[in-house]
Design a protein around this motif. Structure first.
Motif, PDB file in Angstrom:
ATOM      1  N   MET A 115      35.888  28.142  56.522  1.00  0.00           N
ATOM      2  CA  MET A 115      36.908  28.569  55.606  1.00  0.00           C
ATOM      3  C   MET A 115      36.632  30.013  55.202  1.00  0.00           C
ATOM      4  O   MET A 115      35.527  30.371  54.853  1.00  0.00           O
ATOM      5  N   GLU A 116      37.674  30.805  55.253  1.00  0.00           N
ATOM      6  CA  GLU A 116      37.551  32.191  54.807  1.00  0.00           C
ATOM      7  C   GLU A 116      37.560  32.215  53.291  1.00  0.00           C
ATOM      8  O   GLU A 116      38.321  31.512  52.635  1.00  0.00           O
ATOM      9  N   GLN A 117      36.704  33.011  52.718  1.00  0.00           N
ATOM     10  CA  GLN A 117      36.649  33.117  51.267  1.00  0.00           C
ATOM     11  C   GLN A 117      37.091  34.497  50.830  1.00  0.00           C
ATOM     12  O   GLN A 117      36.835  35.487  51.516  1.00  0.00           O
ATOM     13  N   SER A 118      37.756  34.524  49.706  1.00  0.00           N
ATOM     14  CA  SER A 118      38.208  35.780  49.114  1.00  0.00           C
ATOM     15  C   SER A 118      37.879  35.766  47.641  1.00  0.00           C
ATOM     16  O   SER A 118      37.771  34.716  47.016  1.00  0.00           O
ATOM     17  N   THR A 119      37.739  36.923  47.101  1.00  0.00           N
ATOM     18  CA  THR A 119      37.554  37.061  45.670  1.00  0.00           C
ATOM     19  C   THR A 119      38.847  37.607  45.094  1.00  0.00           C
ATOM     20  O   THR A 119      39.402  38.580  45.604  1.00  0.00           O
ATOM     21  N   ILE A 120      39.341  36.960  44.053  1.00  0.00           N
ATOM     22  CA  ILE A 120      40.547  37.463  43.396  1.00  0.00           C
ATOM     23  C   ILE A 120      40.236  37.700  41.930  1.00  0.00           C
ATOM     24  O   ILE A 120      39.366  37.050  41.353  1.00  0.00           O
ATOM     25  N   ARG A 121      40.939  38.651  41.347  1.00  0.00           N
ATOM     26  CA  ARG A 121      40.747  38.956  39.935  1.00  0.00           C
ATOM     27  C   ARG A 121      41.868  38.304  39.149  1.00  0.00           C
ATOM     28  O   ARG A 121      43.036  38.410  39.512  1.00  0.00           O
ATOM     29  N   LEU A 122      41.487  37.623  38.078  1.00  0.00           N
ATOM     30  CA  LEU A 122      42.458  36.962  37.214  1.00  0.00           C
ATOM     31  C   LEU A 122      42.230  37.420  35.789  1.00  0.00           C
ATOM     32  O   LEU A 122      41.093  37.615  35.365  1.00  0.00           O
ATOM     33  N   SER A 123      43.309  37.522  35.060  1.00  0.00           N
ATOM     34  CA  SER A 123      43.153  37.799  33.629  1.00  0.00           C
ATOM     35  C   SER A 123      42.579  36.550  32.968  1.00  0.00           C
ATOM     36  O   SER A 123      42.664  35.441  33.508  1.00  0.00           O
ATOM     37  N   LYS A 124      42.012  36.716  31.794  1.00  0.00           N
ATOM     38  CA  LYS A 124      41.482  35.565  31.061  1.00  0.00           C
ATOM     39  C   LYS A 124      42.594  34.565  30.762  1.00  0.00           C
ATOM     40  O   LYS A 124      42.386  33.356  30.809  1.00  0.00           O
ATOM     41  N   LYS A 125      43.773  35.081  30.475  1.00  0.00           N
ATOM     42  CA  LYS A 125      44.914  34.221  30.169  1.00  0.00           C
ATOM     43  C   LYS A 125      45.243  33.304  31.349  1.00  0.00           C
ATOM     44  O   LYS A 125      45.397  32.099  31.186  1.00  0.00           O
ATOM     45  N   ILE A 126      45.330  33.885  32.548  1.00  0.00           N
ATOM     46  CA  ILE A 126      45.648  33.091  33.741  1.00  0.00           C
ATOM     47  C   ILE A 126      44.516  32.113  34.046  1.00  0.00           C
ATOM     48  O   ILE A 126      44.764  30.949  34.375  1.00  0.00           O
ATOM     49  N   LYS A 127      43.286  32.556  33.923  1.00  0.00           N
ATOM     50  CA  LYS A 127      42.152  31.667  34.175  1.00  0.00           C
ATOM     51  C   LYS A 127      42.194  30.475  33.216  1.00  0.00           C
ATOM     52  O   LYS A 127      41.989  29.329  33.629  1.00  0.00           O
ATOM     53  N   ASN A 128      42.485  30.728  31.946  1.00  0.00           N
ATOM     54  CA  ASN A 128      42.585  29.647  30.974  1.00  0.00           C
ATOM     55  C   ASN A 128      43.742  28.706  31.294  1.00  0.00           C
ATOM     56  O   ASN A 128      43.636  27.491  31.130  1.00  0.00           O
ATOM     57  N   GLU A 129      44.850  29.265  31.756  1.00  0.00           N
ATOM     58  CA  GLU A 129      45.997  28.428  32.139  1.00  0.00           C
ATOM     59  C   GLU A 129      45.637  27.553  33.332  1.00  0.00           C
ATOM     60  O   GLU A 129      46.013  26.385  33.384  1.00  0.00           O
ATOM     61  N   LEU A 130      44.901  28.103  34.288  1.00  0.00           N
ATOM     62  CA  LEU A 130      44.463  27.305  35.432  1.00  0.00           C
ATOM     63  C   LEU A 130      43.515  26.197  34.985  1.00  0.00           C
ATOM     64  O   LEU A 130      43.590  25.065  35.467  1.00  0.00           O
ATOM     65  N   LYS A 131      42.628  26.498  34.048  1.00  0.00           N
ATOM     66  CA  LYS A 131      41.705  25.483  33.527  1.00  0.00           C
ATOM     67  C   LYS A 131      42.482  24.329  32.900  1.00  0.00           C
ATOM     68  O   LYS A 131      42.109  23.167  33.051  1.00  0.00           O
ATOM     69  N   LYS A 132      43.565  24.640  32.196  1.00  0.00           N
ATOM     70  CA  LYS A 132      44.375  23.606  31.560  1.00  0.00           C
ATOM     71  C   LYS A 132      45.015  22.681  32.598  1.00  0.00           C
ATOM     72  O   LYS A 132      45.345  21.538  32.286  1.00  0.00           O
ATOM     73  N   GLN A 133      45.224  23.191  33.805  1.00  0.00           N
ATOM     74  CA  GLN A 133      45.864  22.409  34.859  1.00  0.00           C
ATOM     75  C   GLN A 133      44.885  21.499  35.604  1.00  0.00           C
ATOM     76  O   GLN A 133      45.303  20.662  36.394  1.00  0.00           O
ATOM     77  N   MET A 134      43.606  21.656  35.327  1.00  0.00           N
ATOM     78  CA  MET A 134      42.603  20.848  36.024  1.00  0.00           C
ATOM     79  C   MET A 134      42.697  19.399  35.586  1.00  0.00           C
ATOM     80  O   MET A 134      42.840  19.098  34.411  1.00  0.00           O
ATOM     81  N   HIS A 135      42.624  18.495  36.564  1.00  0.00           N
ATOM     82  CA  HIS A 135      42.702  17.071  36.280  1.00  0.00           C
ATOM     83  C   HIS A 135      41.360  16.500  35.842  1.00  0.00           C
ATOM     84  O   HIS A 135      41.313  15.452  35.214  1.00  0.00           O
ATOM     85  N   HIS A 136      40.280  17.152  36.195  1.00  0.00           N
ATOM     86  CA  HIS A 136      38.934  16.712  35.790  1.00  0.00           C
ATOM     87  C   HIS A 136      38.012  17.913  35.805  1.00  0.00           C
ATOM     88  O   HIS A 136      38.323  18.958  36.379  1.00  0.00           O
ATOM     89  N   SER A 137      36.858  17.767  35.162  1.00  0.00           N
ATOM     90  CA  SER A 137      35.955  18.909  34.970  1.00  0.00           C
ATOM     91  C   SER A 137      35.396  19.457  36.282  1.00  0.00           C
ATOM     92  O   SER A 137      35.033  20.611  36.362  1.00  0.00           O
ATOM     93  N   GLY A 138      35.325  18.640  37.316  1.00  0.00           N
ATOM     94  CA  GLY A 138      34.763  19.103  38.583  1.00  0.00           C
ATOM     95  C   GLY A 138      35.785  19.702  39.535  1.00  0.00           C
ATOM     96  O   GLY A 138      35.440  20.137  40.631  1.00  0.00           O
TER      97      GLY A 138
END
Length: 77
Positions: free
Chosen positions: A1-24
């Motif tokens: 799998m190719e890996q990339s690094t992307i930059r996210l604002s804290k706001k977007i990162k927090n929004e993505l965290k809210k979408q997680m179904h479980h901690s892992g």
């Protein structure tokens, strides 16, 4: 799998965290799920999404009633 690094604002990162179904769950799986959902033929209108968000806010604020409370108030058995 190719890996990339992307930059996210804290706001977007927090929004993505809210979408997680479980901690892992990984950010990749959250993003993949969001992308799959965005491609569905059936989509929700902006007003429907706003209504759902208002409902979630009501739940979080405790502005809800159980089925039994509603039945009692309406005089139903």
């Amino acid at each position: 799998m190719e890996q990339s690094t992307i930059r996210l604002s804290k706001k977007i990162k927090n929004e993505l965290k809210k979408q997680m179904h479980h901690s892992g769950e990984t950010y990749e799986s959250v993003i993949e799920r969001l992308l799959l959902n965005s491609k569905e033929d059936d989509y929700l209108s902006k007003e429907t999404i706003r209504s759902i968000e208002r409902g979630i806010a009501d739940i979080k604020a405790g502005r809800v009633h159980t089925s039994e409370q509603v039945k009692k108030r309406l005089g139903l058995r």
